[in-house]
Design a protein around this motif. Structure first.
Motif, PDB file in Angstrom:
ATOM      1  N   THR A 246       0.853  -1.177   0.000  1.00 45.57           N
ATOM      2  CA  THR A 246       0.000   0.000   0.000  1.00 45.57           C
ATOM      3  C   THR A 246       0.890   1.227   0.000  1.00 45.57           C
ATOM      4  O   THR A 246       2.035   1.194   0.455  1.00 45.57           O
ATOM      5  CB  THR A 246      -0.910   0.047   1.239  1.00 45.57           C
ATOM      6  N   LEU A 247       0.368   2.322  -0.521  1.00 42.41           N
ATOM      7  CA  LEU A 247       1.100   3.584  -0.545  1.00 42.41           C
ATOM      8  C   LEU A 247       0.251   4.606   0.187  1.00 42.41           C
ATOM      9  O   LEU A 247      -0.711   5.145  -0.346  1.00 42.41           O
ATOM     10  CB  LEU A 247       1.355   4.009  -1.991  1.00 42.41           C
ATOM     11  N   GLY A 248       0.593   4.829   1.438  1.00 39.07           N
ATOM     12  CA  GLY A 248      -0.213   5.688   2.287  1.00 39.07           C
ATOM     13  C   GLY A 248       0.124   7.158   2.172  1.00 39.07           C
ATOM     14  O   GLY A 248       0.933   7.576   1.337  1.00 39.07           O
ATOM     15  N   ALA A 249      -0.506   7.951   3.018  1.00 41.03           N
ATOM     16  CA  ALA A 249      -0.279   9.392   3.032  1.00 41.03           C
ATOM     17  C   ALA A 249       1.188   9.689   3.290  1.00 41.03           C
ATOM     18  O   ALA A 249       1.868   8.987   4.043  1.00 41.03           O
ATOM     19  CB  ALA A 249      -1.145  10.041   4.108  1.00 41.03           C
ATOM     20  N   GLY A 250       1.690  10.731   2.632  1.00 44.44           N
ATOM     21  CA  GLY A 250       3.078  11.104   2.825  1.00 44.44           C
ATOM     22  C   GLY A 250       4.057  10.130   2.232  1.00 44.44           C
ATOM     23  O   GLY A 250       5.209  10.048   2.661  1.00 44.44           O
ATOM     24  N   ALA A 251       3.599   9.346   1.233  1.00 43.64           N
ATOM     25  CA  ALA A 251       4.463   8.380   0.531  1.00 43.64           C
ATOM     26  C   ALA A 251       4.986   7.289   1.450  1.00 43.64           C
ATOM     27  O   ALA A 251       6.097   6.796   1.264  1.00 43.64           O
ATOM     28  CB  ALA A 251       5.619   9.096  -0.162  1.00 43.64           C
ATOM     29  N   ARG A 252       4.163   6.899   2.425  1.00 45.08           N
ATOM     30  CA  ARG A 252       4.559   5.845   3.361  1.00 45.08           C
ATOM     31  C   ARG A 252       4.060   4.487   2.861  1.00 45.08           C
ATOM     32  O   ARG A 252       2.864   4.232   2.849  1.00 45.08           O
ATOM     33  CB  ARG A 252       3.992   6.126   4.747  1.00 45.08           C
ATOM     34  N   PRO A 253       4.967   3.589   2.436  1.00 46.25           N
ATOM     35  CA  PRO A 253       4.549   2.274   1.945  1.00 46.25           C
ATOM     36  C   PRO A 253       4.451   1.252   3.074  1.00 46.25           C
ATOM     37  O   PRO A 253       5.119   1.381   4.107  1.00 46.25           O
ATOM     38  CB  PRO A 253       5.673   1.904   0.984  1.00 46.25           C
ATOM     39  N   ALA A 254       3.608   0.248   2.874  1.00 45.29           N
ATOM     40  CA  ALA A 254       3.499  -0.863   3.826  1.00 45.29           C
ATOM     41  C   ALA A 254       3.331  -2.142   3.021  1.00 45.29           C
ATOM     42  O   ALA A 254       2.465  -2.231   2.143  1.00 45.29           O
ATOM     43  CB  ALA A 254       2.325  -0.656   4.767  1.00 45.29           C
ATOM     44  N   LEU A 255       4.166  -3.130   3.300  1.00 47.16           N
ATOM     45  CA  LEU A 255       4.117  -4.391   2.577  1.00 47.16           C
ATOM     46  C   LEU A 255       2.857  -5.163   2.933  1.00 47.16           C
ATOM     47  O   LEU A 255       2.583  -5.408   4.109  1.00 47.16           O
ATOM     48  CB  LEU A 255       5.352  -5.224   2.896  1.00 47.16           C
ATOM     49  N   VAL A 256       2.069  -5.534   1.915  1.00 46.44           N
ATOM     50  CA  VAL A 256       0.857  -6.332   2.122  1.00 46.44           C
ATOM     51  C   VAL A 256       1.173  -7.806   1.970  1.00 46.44           C
ATOM     52  O   VAL A 256       0.847  -8.632   2.832  1.00 46.44           O
ATOM     53  CB  VAL A 256      -0.241  -5.923   1.122  1.00 46.44           C
ATOM     54  N   SER A 257       1.828  -8.175   0.875  1.00 46.33           N
ATOM     55  CA  SER A 257       2.152  -9.580   0.627  1.00 46.33           C
ATOM     56  C   SER A 257       3.208  -9.687  -0.459  1.00 46.33           C
ATOM     57  O   SER A 257       3.433  -8.749  -1.234  1.00 46.33           O
ATOM     58  CB  SER A 257       0.898 -10.350   0.199  1.00 46.33           C
ATOM     59  N   THR A 258       3.855 -10.836  -0.497  1.00 46.44           N
ATOM     60  CA  THR A 258       4.785 -11.193  -1.557  1.00 46.44           C
ATOM     61  C   THR A 258       4.393 -12.568  -2.065  1.00 46.44           C
ATOM     62  O   THR A 258       4.267 -13.505  -1.280  1.00 46.44           O
ATOM     63  CB  THR A 258       6.238 -11.195  -1.052  1.00 46.44           C
ATOM     64  N   VAL A 259       4.177 -12.681  -3.381  1.00 44.35           N
ATOM     65  CA  VAL A 259       3.712 -13.944  -3.953  1.00 44.35           C
ATOM     66  C   VAL A 259       4.766 -14.508  -4.892  1.00 44.35           C
ATOM     67  O   VAL A 259       5.530 -13.756  -5.505  1.00 44.35           O
ATOM     68  CB  VAL A 259       2.380 -13.762  -4.699  1.00 44.35           C
ATOM     69  N   PRO A 260       4.824 -15.857  -5.006  1.00 44.40           N
ATOM     70  CA  PRO A 260       5.800 -16.449  -5.922  1.00 44.40           C
ATOM     71  C   PRO A 260       5.447 -16.154  -7.375  1.00 44.40           C
ATOM     72  O   PRO A 260       4.277 -16.034  -7.741  1.00 44.40           O
ATOM     73  CB  PRO A 260       5.704 -17.948  -5.611  1.00 44.40           C
ATOM     74  N   ASN A 261       6.481 -16.029  -8.195  1.00 42.21           N
ATOM     75  CA  ASN A 261       6.314 -15.824  -9.630  1.00 42.21           C
ATOM     76  C   ASN A 261       6.668 -17.135 -10.329  1.00 42.21           C
ATOM     77  O   ASN A 261       7.722 -17.711 -10.054  1.00 42.21           O
ATOM     78  CB  ASN A 261       7.233 -14.698 -10.106  1.00 42.21           C
ATOM     79  N   PRO A 262       5.829 -17.640 -11.236  1.00 37.03           N
ATOM     80  CA  PRO A 262       6.036 -18.975 -11.804  1.00 37.03           C
ATOM     81  C   PRO A 262       7.058 -19.059 -12.929  1.00 37.03           C
ATOM     82  O   PRO A 262       7.063 -20.040 -13.679  1.00 37.03           O
ATOM     83  CB  PRO A 262       4.639 -19.334 -12.311  1.00 37.03           C
ATOM     84  N   ALA A 263       7.918 -18.067 -13.093  1.00 38.88           N
ATOM     85  CA  ALA A 263       8.961 -18.120 -14.109  1.00 38.88           C
ATOM     86  C   ALA A 263      10.233 -17.497 -13.530  1.00 38.88           C
ATOM     87  O   ALA A 263      10.220 -16.881 -12.464  1.00 38.88           O
ATOM     88  CB  ALA A 263       8.517 -17.398 -15.383  1.00 38.88           C
ATOM     89  N   ASP A 264      11.325 -17.656 -14.277  1.00 36.97           N
ATOM     90  CA  ASP A 264      12.646 -17.310 -13.765  1.00 36.97           C
ATOM     91  C   ASP A 264      13.005 -15.845 -13.981  1.00 36.97           C
ATOM     92  O   ASP A 264      12.971 -15.341 -15.089  1.00 36.97           O
ATOM     93  CB  ASP A 264      13.683 -18.204 -14.456  1.00 36.97           C
ATOM     94  N   GLU A 265      13.342 -15.158 -12.894  1.00 35.06           N
ATOM     95  CA  GLU A 265      13.902 -13.813 -12.886  1.00 35.06           C
ATOM     96  C   GLU A 265      12.946 -12.756 -13.441  1.00 35.06           C
ATOM     97  O   GLU A 265      13.179 -12.162 -14.490  1.00 35.06           O
ATOM     98  CB  GLU A 265      15.230 -13.794 -13.652  1.00 35.06           C
ATOM     99  N   PRO A 266      11.862 -12.465 -12.726  1.00 29.45           N
ATOM    100  CA  PRO A 266      10.945 -11.412 -13.162  1.00 29.45           C
ATOM    101  C   PRO A 266      11.614 -10.046 -13.142  1.00 29.45           C
ATOM    102  O   PRO A 266      12.283  -9.692 -12.186  1.00 29.45           O
ATOM    103  CB  PRO A 266       9.809 -11.500 -12.139  1.00 29.45           C
ATOM    104  N   ARG A 267      11.372  -9.281 -14.192  1.00 27.54           N
ATOM    105  CA  ARG A 267      11.979  -7.948 -14.286  1.00 27.54           C
ATOM    106  C   ARG A 267      10.949  -6.896 -14.684  1.00 27.54           C
ATOM    107  O   ARG A 267      10.376  -6.221 -13.865  1.00 27.54           O
ATOM    108  CB  ARG A 267      13.157  -7.976 -15.255  1.00 27.54           C
TER     109      ARG A 267
END
Length: 376
Positions: A246-267
Motif C-alpha cells: 500500500t502507498l499511504g499518506a506522505g508516501a509511506r509504503p506498507a508491505l501487504v504480501s509477496t507472492v511467488p512468480n512462476p517463471a525465472d527472474e521477473p523484471r
C-alpha cells in the motif's frame, strides 16, 4: 548496462522502482496525448541504435525495423519514454550518463537534439526513466554500477528539451527503475542490489524528498504504481517473486504480501489502465527462454492468472501495453544474438493469447525500459 551488471554485480542483485509524492499540491496532469505517429521505438543497448517499427491495425509490428543511430557521441541507450504530447522521445544513455531528446516527425522519424548532461553529482549508469503526469519533469534511476543508487531530476522546458536540475541519493544500492504515481505526489525507486524500494514526495516544482526505504525481496528490479496511486508492485528478480504494498499518506509504503512468480527472474512489469491486471517479463539470465506471467490485482493483493507464456526469445525484460489494451509487447534481450520483440494479442478478459513470431530489432540487447509505444 543492466544486463552486463546482472551478469556480474547485477547477477548478484538488481533494483528498480520509483514513485513521487508531495505535501504541496502538484500540478494537474496534462491533457491526453495527441495520437502522433503510429511508431514503436526500441533501444538497442549493445548497438547504440534505436529501432523504429510501424504498427499494423491489429497491433502487430511492421518488419523490418528502421535502424537509427543514438545521439552523436552517446552510447548504450538503456531507457526511453515518450513525451505527454507525443512529440518527443527521451532516451537515457547508460554509457554517457545523459538523456538525449529526439523530435518525432510526422512520419515517425527521429531527429536527435544535443543530450542533456546528468546534473551534479554526475549520475552513473542511468537505467530507468519516468515522467511526471504533467510532463514537466523527467527522472532517471541510476544503477551506479551496483553501488549507492541515485535519482536525477530534469525539467522539461516549453520547447520540449530536458535540463538537469539535481541528482540525489536513492537510499538504496543498484537503483534500476522508478515510477511516478499518477497523482504526481510520489516517486518510487527499485533498488536491486539492496533488495528494497525507496519512496519520495514530489514538490510542485518536481523536486524530491526522500521518505523511507522498505525491503521487498532479493533483486528488487522494477516498480509500478496502480492508477489510483494507492498500491505499488515490485518485481524481485533474484527471489522470483512479486511484492504488493500500500502507498499511504506522505508516501509511506506498507508491505501487504509477496507472492511467488512462476517463471525465472521477473523484471519488467506493466499494469492495465484499470490497474486490475499485471504483466511481467521474465529474464532467465538473458540466455534461458523468456516468459510472460500474468497476475490479477485487487485491493487484497495479487493472484496468478493463467500459465506462463513463452516469448519465443531469450531474456524477456522490456514490456509495454498498447493504449487500447489489446496488444502486449516484450523485448527479448537475446544475449548471444540480435534482439527481438514479441507481440501478444490480449483477450477481452486480459488473458494473453498465442504470441506472434518475434521480430528482430536490427540491433543487440534491448534492455529494461526499451520499448516506447504510441500514446493512442
Amino acid at each position: 548496462m543492466v544486463k552486463r551488471a546482472v551478469a556480474g554485480a547485477l547477477a548478484a542483485v538488481v533494483a528498480v522502482g520509483l514513485a513521487a509524492c508531495s505535501s504541496d499540491e502538484p500540478a494537474a496532469p496534462a491533457a491526453p496525448a495527441a495520437p502522433g505517429p503510429r511508431a514503436v521505438y526500441v533501444t538497442n543497448w549493445a548497438s547504440d541504435t534505436i529501432a523504429e517499427f510501424g504498427l499494423n491495425e491489429d497491433g502487430s509490428l511492421k518488419s523490418p525495423a528502421i535502424s537509427l543511430p543514438v545521439g552523436k557521441g552517446d552510447t548504450h541507450p538503456q531507457a526511453s519514454i515518450r513525451s505527454r504530447d507525443g512529440k518527443w522521445l527521451y532516451v537515457g544513455n547508460w554509457g554517457t550518463r545523459d538523456v538525449t531528446p529526439f523530435r518525432i516527425g510526422a512520419d515517425g522519424r527521429l531527429t536527435a537534439f544535443p543530450a542533456a548532461h546528468g546534473p551534479a553529482p554526475e549520475p552513473v549508469t542511468p537505467s530507468g526513466i519516468a515522467l511526471s503526469p504533467d510532463g514537466k519533469n523527467l527522472y532517471t534511476a541510476n544503477f551506479s554500477n551496483g553501488g549507492g543508487g541515485t535519482v536525477s531530476h530534469y525539467r522539461i522546458s516549453a520547447d520540449g528539451l530536458p535540463h538537469g536540475v539535481a541528482t540525489i541519493p536513492a537510499h538504496g544500492r543498484g537503483t534500476t527503475a522508478l515510477a511516478v504515481a499518477p497523482d504526481g505526489r510520489t516517486l518510487v525507486t527499485a533498488n536491486s542490489a539492496s533488495g528494497d524500494i525507496s519512496t519520495f514526495t514530489v514538490a510542485i516544482d518536481g523536486s524530491l524528498a526522500w521518505v523511507t526505504t522498505v525491503a521487498t525481496g532479493k533483486g528488487a528490479f522494477f516498480v509500478a504504481i496502480t492508477p489510483d496511486s494507492a498500491h505499488v508492485l515490485v518485481t524481485n528478480s533474484l527471489a522470483d517473486s512479486i511484492s504488493y504494498l500500500t502507498l499511504g499518506a506522505g508516501a509511506r509504503p506498507a508491505l501487504v504480501s509477496t507472492v511467488p512468480n512462476p517463471a525465472d527472474e521477473p523484471r519488467g512489469l506493466v499494469l492495465t489502465a484499470k490497474g486490475d491486471r499485471a504483466y511481467v517479463a521474465n529474464f532467465a539470465n538473458g540466455t534461458g527462454p523468456g516468459h510472460i506471467t500474468t497476475f490479477t490485482v485487487t485491493a487484497a493483493g495479487l493472484r496468478q492468472a493463467g500459465p506462463a507464456v513463452a516469448t519465443g526469445g531469450n531474456g524477456a525484460e522490456g514490456i509495454a501495453l498498447s493504449h487500447n489494451g489489446r496488444s502486449l509487447y516484450n523485448a527479448n534481450f537475446n544475449t548471444n544474438g540480435d534482439g527481438s520483440v514479441t507481440t501478444y494479442p490480449l483477450a477481452a478478459d486480459g488473458s494473453v493469447g498465442t504470441p506472434r513470431p518475434p521480430v528482430l530489432t536490427g540491433g543487440r540487447q534491448p534492455d529494461l525500459t526499451s520499448i516506447t509505444l504510441p500514446a493512442s
